[in-house]
Design a protein around this motif. Structure first.
Motif, PDB file in Angstrom:
ATOM      1  N   LEU A 121      10.311  10.182  11.344  1.00  0.00           N
ATOM      2  CA  LEU A 121      10.469   9.057  10.433  1.00  0.00           C
ATOM      3  C   LEU A 121      11.911   8.561  10.416  1.00  0.00           C
ATOM      4  CD1 LEU A 121       9.032   7.286   8.285  1.00  0.00           C
ATOM      5  CD2 LEU A 121       9.744   8.976   6.588  1.00  0.00           C
ATOM      6  N   SER A 122      12.852   9.435  10.701  1.00  0.00           N
ATOM      7  CA  SER A 122      14.268   9.043  10.710  1.00  0.00           C
ATOM      8  C   SER A 122      14.574   8.033  11.818  1.00  0.00           C
ATOM      9  CB  SER A 122      15.157  10.282  10.876  1.00  0.00           C
ATOM     10  OG  SER A 122      15.017  10.820  12.184  1.00  0.00           O
ATOM     11  N   GLU A 123      13.674   7.917  12.796  1.00  0.00           N
ATOM     12  CA  GLU A 123      13.875   6.982  13.907  1.00  0.00           C
ATOM     13  C   GLU A 123      13.463   5.555  13.540  1.00  0.00           C
ATOM     14  OE1 GLU A 123      11.647   8.596  17.148  1.00  0.00           O
ATOM     15  OE2 GLU A 123      12.560  10.592  16.980  1.00  0.00           O
ATOM     16  N   ASN A 124      12.924   5.393  12.340  1.00  0.00           N
ATOM     17  CA  ASN A 124      12.440   4.081  11.906  1.00  0.00           C
ATOM     18  C   ASN A 124      13.627   3.144  11.651  1.00  0.00           C
ATOM     19  OD1 ASN A 124      11.329   1.893  10.440  1.00  0.00           O
ATOM     20  ND2 ASN A 124       9.629   3.181   9.782  1.00  0.00           N
ATOM     21  N   PRO A 125      13.725   2.039  12.376  1.00  0.00           N
ATOM     22  CA  PRO A 125      14.883   1.145  12.213  1.00  0.00           C
ATOM     23  C   PRO A 125      14.902   0.388  10.888  1.00  0.00           C
ATOM     24  CG  PRO A 125      13.289   0.176  13.728  1.00  0.00           C
ATOM     25  CD  PRO A 125      12.811   1.563  13.425  1.00  0.00           C
ATOM     26  N   THR A 126      13.736   0.286  10.216  1.00  0.00           N
ATOM     27  CA  THR A 126      13.702  -0.461   8.945  1.00  0.00           C
ATOM     28  C   THR A 126      14.058   0.403   7.739  1.00  0.00           C
ATOM     29  OG1 THR A 126      11.338  -0.021   8.577  1.00  0.00           O
ATOM     30  CG2 THR A 126      11.909  -1.984   9.861  1.00  0.00           C
ATOM     31  N   LEU A 127      14.174   1.708   7.939  1.00  0.00           N
ATOM     32  CA  LEU A 127      14.465   2.623   6.836  1.00  0.00           C
ATOM     33  C   LEU A 127      15.875   2.372   6.306  1.00  0.00           C
ATOM     34  CD1 LEU A 127      13.224   5.065   5.285  1.00  0.00           C
ATOM     35  CD2 LEU A 127      14.472   6.533   6.870  1.00  0.00           C
ATOM     36  N   GLU A 128      16.009   2.279   4.976  1.00  0.00           N
ATOM     37  CA  GLU A 128      17.314   2.015   4.365  1.00  0.00           C
ATOM     38  C   GLU A 128      17.685   2.986   3.251  1.00  0.00           C
ATOM     39  OE1 GLU A 128      18.502  -2.126   3.545  1.00  0.00           O
ATOM     40  OE2 GLU A 128      16.452  -2.661   4.120  1.00  0.00           O
ATOM     41  N   PHE A 129      16.670   3.507   2.535  1.00  0.00           N
ATOM     42  CA  PHE A 129      16.953   4.272   1.328  1.00  0.00           C
ATOM     43  C   PHE A 129      16.250   5.623   1.332  1.00  0.00           C
ATOM     44  CE2 PHE A 129      17.044  -0.263   0.348  1.00  0.00           C
ATOM     45  CZ  PHE A 129      18.304  -0.397  -0.225  1.00  0.00           C
ATOM     46  N   TYR A 167      21.003  10.201  13.358  1.00  0.00           N
ATOM     47  CA  TYR A 167      22.303  10.005  14.015  1.00  0.00           C
ATOM     48  C   TYR A 167      22.156  10.094  15.529  1.00  0.00           C
ATOM     49  CZ  TYR A 167      26.969  11.321  15.692  1.00  0.00           C
ATOM     50  OH  TYR A 167      28.144  11.410  16.406  1.00  0.00           O
ATOM     51  N   LEU A 168      21.444  11.112  15.999  1.00  0.00           N
ATOM     52  CA  LEU A 168      21.246  11.294  17.439  1.00  0.00           C
ATOM     53  C   LEU A 168      20.398  10.167  18.023  1.00  0.00           C
ATOM     54  CD1 LEU A 168      20.597  15.161  17.620  1.00  0.00           C
ATOM     55  CD2 LEU A 168      22.693  13.936  18.245  1.00  0.00           C
ATOM     56  N   HIS A 169      19.337   9.817  17.319  1.00  0.00           N
ATOM     57  CA  HIS A 169      18.417   8.798  17.841  1.00  0.00           C
ATOM     58  C   HIS A 169      19.116   7.446  18.008  1.00  0.00           C
ATOM     59  CE1 HIS A 169      14.613   6.768  18.610  1.00  0.00           C
ATOM     60  NE2 HIS A 169      15.006   5.813  17.760  1.00  0.00           N
ATOM     61  N   PHE A 170      19.975   7.094  17.062  1.00  0.00           N
ATOM     62  CA  PHE A 170      20.646   5.790  17.111  1.00  0.00           C
ATOM     63  C   PHE A 170      22.076   5.895  17.648  1.00  0.00           C
ATOM     64  CE2 PHE A 170      17.362   4.916  13.842  1.00  0.00           C
ATOM     65  CZ  PHE A 170      16.775   3.799  14.439  1.00  0.00           C
ATOM     66  N   ASN A 171      22.396   7.031  18.284  1.00  0.00           N
ATOM     67  CA  ASN A 171      23.706   7.224  18.926  1.00  0.00           C
ATOM     68  C   ASN A 171      24.873   6.944  17.981  1.00  0.00           C
ATOM     69  OD1 ASN A 171      22.620   7.807  21.598  1.00  0.00           O
ATOM     70  ND2 ASN A 171      22.054   5.632  21.677  1.00  0.00           N
ATOM     71  N   GLY A 172      24.702   7.393  16.735  1.00  0.00           N
ATOM     72  CA  GLY A 172      25.798   7.266  15.769  1.00  0.00           C
ATOM     73  C   GLY A 172      26.090   5.852  15.325  1.00  0.00           C
ATOM     74  N   ASP A 173      25.101   4.954  15.438  1.00  0.00           N
ATOM     75  CA  ASP A 173      25.279   3.553  15.039  1.00  0.00           C
ATOM     76  C   ASP A 173      25.669   3.478  13.560  1.00  0.00           C
ATOM     77  OD1 ASP A 173      25.098   0.870  14.418  1.00  0.00           O
ATOM     78  OD2 ASP A 173      23.200   0.548  15.455  1.00  0.00           O
ATOM     79  N   ALA A 174      26.811   2.864  13.286  1.00  0.00           N
ATOM     80  CA  ALA A 174      27.315   2.762  11.913  1.00  0.00           C
ATOM     81  C   ALA A 174      26.369   1.961  11.024  1.00  0.00           C
ATOM     82  CB  ALA A 174      28.699   2.133  11.907  1.00  0.00           C
ATOM     83  N   GLU A 175      25.565   1.084  11.624  1.00  0.00           N
ATOM     84  CA  GLU A 175      24.663   0.247  10.854  1.00  0.00           C
ATOM     85  C   GLU A 175      23.386   0.972  10.436  1.00  0.00           C
ATOM     86  OE1 GLU A 175      25.423  -2.893   9.872  1.00  0.00           O
ATOM     87  OE2 GLU A 175      27.388  -2.436  10.753  1.00  0.00           O
TER      88      GLU A 175
END
Length: 506
Positions: A121-129, A167-175
């Motif tokens: 679920l952490s790989e979901n790009p729409t997750l914010e909160f 963090y790993l999935h999105f390569n540390g993307d600050a966004e």
């Protein structure tokens, strides 16, 4: 109404009363750690209200914090993530009774049986909160190992693993950092959660860039929640199901009043549009005034009423507020003693005080004084003693209501031991049980025993109580005239006098 229970189907997407099932198709924006009554009667209702107004357009993935929650999370799955919420009570003088089916859960995960799904679920790009309510104990740091494929039981441990996977999935993307909104009743709850995550990261030798990403690109917000959520109404459930035409094992009830104070920049309301949806949510620079008023006014009133109420034969908060003398007593305590001792906006404090008294009148909330009286000494120390001291310092005299409550507290601890329990008796001889730490109860038991045997006078009992630094964290015997006033009120209470005798008379 006659009906056959077996004919009633459980709540599901096919239930005719469901109005907004399409909301569960919204993209997942929230991970919720906590399947219990409070979040379902507080945060999930808020998201539902936002979605109804077309503001948030997001859904929630919900999971339980502990293995013991497996049964409840399975019920959520069986009901397609749906449940009924009833809001009942008074709001701004009007009686409220509102029922609605809440449809915000789009994904339900058991992290102990579906650990990899939880991490995915952490790989979901729409997750914010991330929202949580795991009890105060849930934010305690406990060193635990990180093992591949093995579920982590503690909430901070779970969250650390979840964030690292993201963090790993999105390569540390600050966004792709998340905003954490813990609802646990702990001061600086966001700070505590962040510290736990960083501690786990160090324990597990996770890379320094990850810890910097946690620190710089994720928000851990301190917040204060306030709503009484009364849960499943067992005595009414079958009648309600019959009138609705469906069964709901997750039926939940709550009071209309709600407040969520969040220490953060108000711009977050653009992403989490709670305030713009008309909800009582405050984005504030400092939580202290909100925490202080809740502790001093709401919690302080509870602690003031419980011993005196029990001694007078009352059992519930509503009975206290419906009693003319006690109502006047509490109103005076709040308006003339507690609020003047707070160095915040007095008008705002008065409005809050009025809302507290209105909440106490809720006929659907059966709040037992016996429950409130648990650990009353430590509660008095935190909730009422500061008012007594600050009022005295500002006015040069003692606050009469608080002193009466203090006297009632000492009388309440007039106990004897019986079969492992500590028993007291009301003015009419009704038995009640006192629950507190053993050292506290034993102190009062011995003092009262000495008084009853004629070994010590009442004034000596009071002096010993006031000077006991274990109870109060300081010596109170130096507060001018406090011992005299306590002695005066206690003498009457020992003789069986009504504790509010003479109150309000000039």
């Amino acid at each position: 109404m006659n009906f056959n229970k077996s004919q009633l189907k459980g709540l599901s997407k096919d239930t005719k009363a469901v109005q907004y099932s399409h909301m569960m198709d919204f993209p997942i924006k929230v991970l919720q750690i906590g399947e219990g009554n409070f979040l379902r009667g507080f945060f999930d209702w808020m998201i539902y209200e936002c979605n109804k107004q077309g503001h948030f357009l997001g859904s929630i993935a919900v999971t339980q914090p502990r293995p013991s929650g497996k049964g409840k999370i399975e019920e959520v799955k069986r009901q397609d993530g749906l449940y009924t919420l009833m809001l009942r009570g008074f709001h701004q003088g009007e009686k409220v009774e509102h029922t609605e089916i809440i449809s915000v859960f789009s994904k339900v995960i058991d992290p102990y049986g579906e650990w990899m799904d939880f991490l995915a679920l952490s790989e979901n790009p729409t997750l914010e909160f991330v929202v949580s309510n795991t009890t105060e104990a849930g934010l305690n740091y406990q060193p635990i190992p990180l093992e591949e494929g093995i579920p982590i039981e503690s909430f901070p441990g779970k969250l650390t693993a979840f964030l690292y996977h993201r963090y790993l999935h999105f390569n540390g993307d600050a966004e792709k950092g998340l905003t954490m909104l813990p609802c646990e009743l702990l001061e600086r709850n966001g700070d505590s959660l962040k510290q736990c995550v960083l501690n786990h990261s160090r324990d597990w030798d996770l890379p320094k860039p990850f810890m910097e990403w946690v620190d710089w690109n994720n928000l851990f917000l301190n917040s204060l929640v306030d709503r009484i959520v009364t849960g499943f109404p067992a005595n009414e459930a079958e009648k309600l199901f019959a009138s609705w035409g469906y069964k709901d094992t997750l039926l939940n009830t709550a009071e209309p009043y709600h407040l969520w104070a969040i220490e953060s920049d108000p711009s977050i309301d653009e992403r989490l549009p709670l305030q713009q949806s008309g909800l009582n949510v405050r984005w504030v620079k400092d939580l202290v005034p909100y925490q202080m008023r809740k502790v001093r006014i709401l919690n302080g009133s509870h602690t003031l009423m419980a011993p005196l109420g029990i001694l007078s034969g009352l059992e519930e908060v509503k009975q206290v507020i419906d009693h003319p003398d006690f109502n006047r007593f509490l109103s005076n305590a709040i308006e003339k003693e507690i609020i003047p001792s707070l160095s915040f906006d007095q008008n705002e404090m008065m409005l809050y005080g009025e809302s507290v008294l209105e909440r106490f009148k809720n006929p659907f909330v059966h709040h037992l004084l016996a429950d409130i009286s648990l650990n009353s000494i430590s509660k008095f120390k935190v909730r009422l003693l500061p008012t007594l001291e600050e009022y005295h310092m500002a006015k040069g005299k003692l606050p009469d209501c608080i002193v009466r409550g203090f006297s009632g507290l000492i009388r309440f601890y007039k106990v004897h031991e019986l079969k492992g329990s500590y028993i007291g008796k009301s003015f009419a001889g009704k038995v009640y049980v006192v629950k507190d730490d053993l050292k506290t109860i034993e102190f009062f038991k011995e003092q009262w025993l000495g008084y009853e045997r004629g070994e010590i006078p009442l004034r000596q009992l009071i002096e010993a109580t006031l000077s006991n630094q274990y109870l109060w964290g300081k010596d109170l015997s130096g507060i001018p005239n406090l011992g005299n006033e306590l002695c005066q009120y206690l003498e009457g209470m020992i003789d069986g006098d009504y504790p509010l005798k003479g109150f309000g008379q000039s």
